[in-house]
Design an enzyme around this catalytic site. Structure first.
Site, PDB file in Angstrom:
ATOM      1  N   ARG A 272       0.947  -1.110  -0.038  1.00 40.35           N
ATOM      2  CA  ARG A 272      -0.011   0.027   0.172  1.00 40.35           C
ATOM      3  C   ARG A 272       0.692   1.354  -0.031  1.00 40.35           C
ATOM      4  O   ARG A 272       1.467   1.549   1.009  1.00 40.35           O
ATOM      5  CB  ARG A 272      -0.824   0.067   1.181  1.00 40.35           C
ATOM      6  CG  ARG A 272      -1.984   0.829   1.181  1.00 40.35           C
ATOM      7  CD  ARG A 272      -3.025   0.756   2.481  1.00 40.35           C
ATOM      8  NE  ARG A 272      -3.677  -0.418   2.297  1.00 40.35           N
ATOM      9  CZ  ARG A 272      -4.850  -0.685   1.847  1.00 40.35           C
ATOM     10  NH1 ARG A 272      -5.381   0.274   1.223  1.00 40.35           N
ATOM     11  NH2 ARG A 272      -5.440  -1.650   1.803  1.00 40.35           N
ATOM     12  N   GLU A 344      -5.604  -8.019  -3.264  1.00 34.37           N
ATOM     13  CA  GLU A 344      -6.342  -7.538  -4.362  1.00 34.37           C
ATOM     14  C   GLU A 344      -5.130  -6.882  -5.469  1.00 34.37           C
ATOM     15  O   GLU A 344      -4.195  -6.276  -5.100  1.00 34.37           O
ATOM     16  CB  GLU A 344      -7.060  -6.274  -4.172  1.00 34.37           C
ATOM     17  CG  GLU A 344      -7.808  -5.477  -5.387  1.00 34.37           C
ATOM     18  CD  GLU A 344      -8.619  -4.319  -5.436  1.00 34.37           C
ATOM     19  OE1 GLU A 344      -9.246  -4.246  -4.154  1.00 34.37           O
ATOM     20  OE2 GLU A 344      -8.303  -3.538  -6.206  1.00 34.37           O
ATOM     21  N   ARG A 383       2.214  -3.464  -7.572  1.00 34.74           N
ATOM     22  CA  ARG A 383       1.900  -4.441  -6.526  1.00 34.74           C
ATOM     23  C   ARG A 383       2.077  -5.884  -6.883  1.00 34.74           C
ATOM     24  O   ARG A 383       2.475  -6.706  -6.002  1.00 34.74           O
ATOM     25  CB  ARG A 383       0.240  -4.238  -6.069  1.00 34.74           C
ATOM     26  CG  ARG A 383       0.080  -5.099  -4.694  1.00 34.74           C
ATOM     27  CD  ARG A 383      -1.525  -4.835  -4.396  1.00 34.74           C
ATOM     28  NE  ARG A 383      -1.756  -3.629  -3.441  1.00 34.74           N
ATOM     29  CZ  ARG A 383      -2.974  -3.652  -2.877  1.00 34.74           C
ATOM     30  NH1 ARG A 383      -4.000  -4.147  -3.543  1.00 34.74           N
ATOM     31  NH2 ARG A 383      -3.182  -2.453  -2.214  1.00 34.74           N
TER      32      ARG A 383
END
Length: 423
Positions: A272, A344, A383
């Site tokens: 994040r 995710e 990510r």
RNA sequence: GGAGGCGUCGCCUAGUCCGGUUUAUGGCGCCCGCCUGCUAAGCGGGUUGAGGUUCACCCCUCUCGCGGGUUCAAAUCCCGCCGCCUCCGCCA
């Protein structure tokens, strides 16, 4: 923004949708009342304006006393027109404000409820069996691929440097994503990352999630959190041609997020972060084709995940966890061995005509112009490095490179640690 | 940052100085019809968008980059803003 005619004709559809999302249903009646007020005030203005135009045309042909009498009447009428117009404008403004309130109407089949009420559609692949699990940061530091300490030194928390194979890995993911998109017929696009307020508002990001967005006050511009924003704005206020099929764009951009509400969450590593890169698919299509296009977007996402050989599951996101623009959303979540949970990695939304109506994007059809549908979906992000490193790690801290990514890393099959990892 | 020019219904374009006879001119393209062995040409009509009203047709209002103002009346006059182009300066 929703189609007022739909709300007028079938208000229960919106009520049901609001209920599924856990949002207010009072707004429906407020909307109907505001619409009625607008129409009656508009009719009054138009009646007076028409009268004024007729009178105004008689004046040049009149003379003497008759002309003076006409002028006097016209002057009174002008004041009445002005007042009626002000009233009609006010009613329009009130309606416009209210019309921005409700979120998109969710599609049939979307699970009701909040974040926890998603439905798992399928799981693909199997989690690696690892005796000793290193997390992505430990692996990334061993490979001299990720440097969060210097990221914090230079820019603060949630910033990082990607170095060496880390930088190559990111470019590999993004380039593979671009290649996948182009092979599928998408037009590659490199987008602006600073956009005007009306474009940001048009995509629906200035509602509940406004805190997530960086704003440059001096210049009245916003930093985008995804190239979806720029790609949606690309055809704003245009009538596009969909005769040859949907318009499909793949945008490559940096993305910026404030992560305002996530203090203490995912603080380690690069899961994040405030800035990352992403390849995003964006589609303009006819409303009736949107559901099929959504399935295709999900298909291309899964194709990418298969290519990087990461286990994942697909979830149908619940109504209450959809963004305001989305009528349905599928997320792909990769397995995260270090935390034994799903993370995710892609998200694809069918926004039906919600965004396009705000942005004025229409197409020609037999019955005249009509609003198009827009959809978006992730094809690769920074990510993904997390999922790839963790799922392809080996006991000695090295990481196998998925075949599809090898061309982007000079053909290397295994990334070897530069210094022995401590454990 | 400074100076100048430009922005008209898909494209091009007339109109703006000097407000009303403009329901915004003409051409190209496109659509429909007529004509013609076919095609082309020719002839006639249509062709910005939004909203209101209506079963529908019709009709009405708004729309000349955007927003205000003046006026009985604004594409036209005034003010502000946006975009594009040219030149100058500054930076790379």
């Amino acid at each position: 923004m929703l189609d007022l005619r739909v709300i007028r004709d079938d208000p229960d559809r919106l009520r049901a949708s609001q209920r599924a999302r856990g949002e207010s249903i009072d707004v429906v009646d407020e909307l109907l009342a505001a619409d009625e007020a607008r129409r009656s005030s508009l009719a009054e203005f138009e009646r007076l304006r028409g009268e004024q135009k007729v009178l105004s045309k008689e004046i040049p042909h009149a003379s003497g006393e008759e002309k003076q009498a006409l002028l006097a009447r016209a002057k009174d009428l002008a004041a009445a027109v002005k007042a009626a117009q002000a009233a009609a404008d006010d009613a329009q403004v009130r309606l416009d404000e209210l019309a921005m309130v409700p979120s998109n109407i969710v599609l049939d089949g979307v699970p009701a409820g909040g974040e926890q009420n998603y439905k798992v559609l399928r799981e693909v692949g199997t989690a690696p069996e690892l005796d000793k699990v290193r997390d992505h940061l430990e692996l990334g530091e061993g490979l001299r691929a990720i440097d969060t300490e210097r990221g914090a030194k230079v820019s603060g928390s949630r910033f990082y440097f990607l170095t060496g194979v880390g930088a190559q890995l990111e470019l590999g993911i993004l380039n593979l994503a671009m290649k996948t998109a182009v092979d599928a017929g998408f037009t590659p696009v490199i987008t602006p990352t600073l956009v005007r307020p009306e474009v940001m508002a048009g995509t629906g990001f200035l509602g509940a999630h406004a805190d997530e967005i960086y704003r440059l006050e001096r210049d009245d511009l916003y930093l985008v959190g995804t190239s979806e924003v720029a790609l949606a704005g690309f055809h704003a206020n245009e009538i596009v041609d969909l005769d040859a099929g949907p318009l499909r764009y793949a945008g490559w951009s940096a993305c910026y997020r404030r992560e305002a509400g996530s203090h203490g969450k995912d603080t380690r590593g690069i899961i994040r972060v405030h800035q990352f890169h992403k390849v995003e698919m964006f589609i303009y299509c006819r409303e009736e084709d949107a559901i099929a296009e959504h399935e295709r977007l999900l298909g291309w996402e899964e194709q990418m995940l298969a290519a990087v050989e990461v286990p994942y599951r697909v979830i149908d996101v619940a109504a209450g966890d959809l963004g305001s623009s989305a009528a349905r959303k599928f997320d792909c979540e990769a397995w995260l061995p270090s935390q034994s949970r799903w993370m995710e990695v892609t998200s694809t939304s069918n926004c039906t005509t919600f965004q396009a109506r705000r942005l004025g994007i229409r197409e020609r059809s037999g019955a005249g112009p009509r609003t198009v549908a827009t959809l978006n979906g992730t094809l690769g992000t920074t990510r993904w490095i997390v999922a790839i490193l963790e799922n392809h790690q080996r006991p000695d801290g090295s990481v196998a490179v998925p075949t599809a990514l090898r061309p982007y890393l000079g053909g290397v099959e295994v990334l070897e640690p530069v210094v022995p990892t401590r454990r």
